[in-house]
Design a protein around this motif. Structure first.
Motif: not given
Ligand code: NCD
Length: 322
Positions: A66-69, A116-118, A146-148, A179-182, A234-238, A274-278
């Motif tokens: 949502t937010r990145t795009r 690109i998101r993949h 990565a999520h630079p 987590s790519r954000v981490a 960070l979100r729990l990325q189930r 928090h990068p979201g979504p929370i």
């Molecule tokens: C992150 C992602 O997609 O890596 N969210 C984001 O880009 N705002 C983190 C996540 O999905 O938890």
């Protein structure tokens, strides 16, 4: 990860933006400084500058976002580029087309930049190696790698409130494994010479050997939060967990949820990010997410300025080289 130099052109300017790993302090600071000037564009009645007029940017998203795009799209439009959104999981790949063929098709339409998101780690690097010389690739998140742009918007948000990186203690809390954000945050924080980087979470969600990146591991939340200046939740990325790594969400919140009570252990002026979504009530209590220490929505706004800066630097670099 190898491939940092593929990101720069012969004169050391940004050509692709794939990872924060291997980019030096000069480039990271340049992005942050550029973003500073783009942040004000959002406050103007006419929110547009002509820097990318005539350029075509394709948001190529193979995974939900949502937010990145949206912020990439807004950023490109504020730079006056033409933007095309493509959710590929819904189109060609379901018809059996390979990634390479999808790219060739898009290149034949004379696109200048791909975001690109993949779900696969390494996808953005793979694509960057395939594209023609005039095309640039920006990684909008690949697998757990990565999520630079997220890392840079995090650094930008931190710098707005706490400009002296060298004096900071930062805790990254939760599902670090997926987590790519981490990962991108850790590389950026390290390069910007932050005093102390902690990763906090249960053993099952902290990758073995992460200390080699220059972080300290805490399995106890209270100890990990003690006196920190910044908490990145960070979100729990189930969706990326292959097996049950946690007893239950309630148990996770009991041990690692960020509550007002726990936040008192951190520094008085702590920033909550928090990068979201929370996931309210799972990794973060609503009172903290919406509380006065939270900068979660500022992160979203700053995402536009950072993405404008990266796109403008890439386009500018190529223009200069021509
Ligand atoms: C992150 C992602 O997609 O890596 N969210 C984001 O880009 N705002 C983190 C996540 O999905 O938890």
């Amino acid at each position: 990860m190898a491939g940092a130099n593929i990101q720069l052109d012969g004169e050391g300017r940004l050509r692709h933006f794939l990872t924060t790993d291997g980019l030096d302090r000069r480039i990271l600071t340049e992005i942050l400084d550029h973003a500073e000037s783009f942040a004000v564009v959002g406050d103007r009645p006419v929110k547009k500058v002509p820097l990318l007029r005539g350029k075509t940017i394709v948001n190529l998203f193979f995974e939900a976002s949502t937010r990145t795009r949206t912020t990439f799209e807004i950023a490109a439009k504020r730079l006056s580029a033409d933007v095309q959104n493509l959710s590929v999981n819904l189109s060609s790949t379901t018809k059996g087309e390979t990634l390479r063929d999808t790219l060739r098709t898009l290149e034949a339409m004379h696109c200048d930049m791909f975001i690109i998101r993949h779900a696969s780690s390494g996808a953005a690097h793979f694509i960057a190696r395939q594209v023609s010389p005039h095309v640039s690739v920006i990684n909008g998140g690949d697998g757990r790698n990565a999520h630079p742009t997220q890392a840079l918007l995090d650094m930008f948000t931190i710098r707005q409130h706490k400009p002296d990186f060298a004096s900071l203690k930062v805790a990254i809390v939760g599902d670090v494994t997926h987590s790519r954000v981490a990962r991108s945050d850790i590389h950026a924080l390290k390069t910007l010479a932050v005093q102390e980087i902690r990763v906090v979470g249960p053993r099952t969600l902290i990758p073995a050997g992460i200390e080699t990146l220059g972080v300290q591991v805490f399995n106890n939340m209270e100890a990990g939060l003690k006196d920190v200046d910044v908490v990145i939740m960070l979100r729990l990325q189930r969706e990326r967990m292959r097996s049950a790594l946690l007893p239950s969400e309630q148990e996770y919140f009991r041990c690692y949820g960020l509550t007002e009570e726990r936040l008192k252990l951190a520094g008085e002026e702590v920033m909550v990010m928090h990068p979201g979504p929370i996931n309210r009530g799972i990794e973060i209590d609503s009172r903290v997410a919406d509380g006065e220490r939270s900068v979660i929505l500022q992160q979203v706004s700053n995402g536009i300025a950072i993405r404008m800066a990266v796109m403008a630097m890439i386009a500018g670099g190529k223009r200069g080289a021509a």
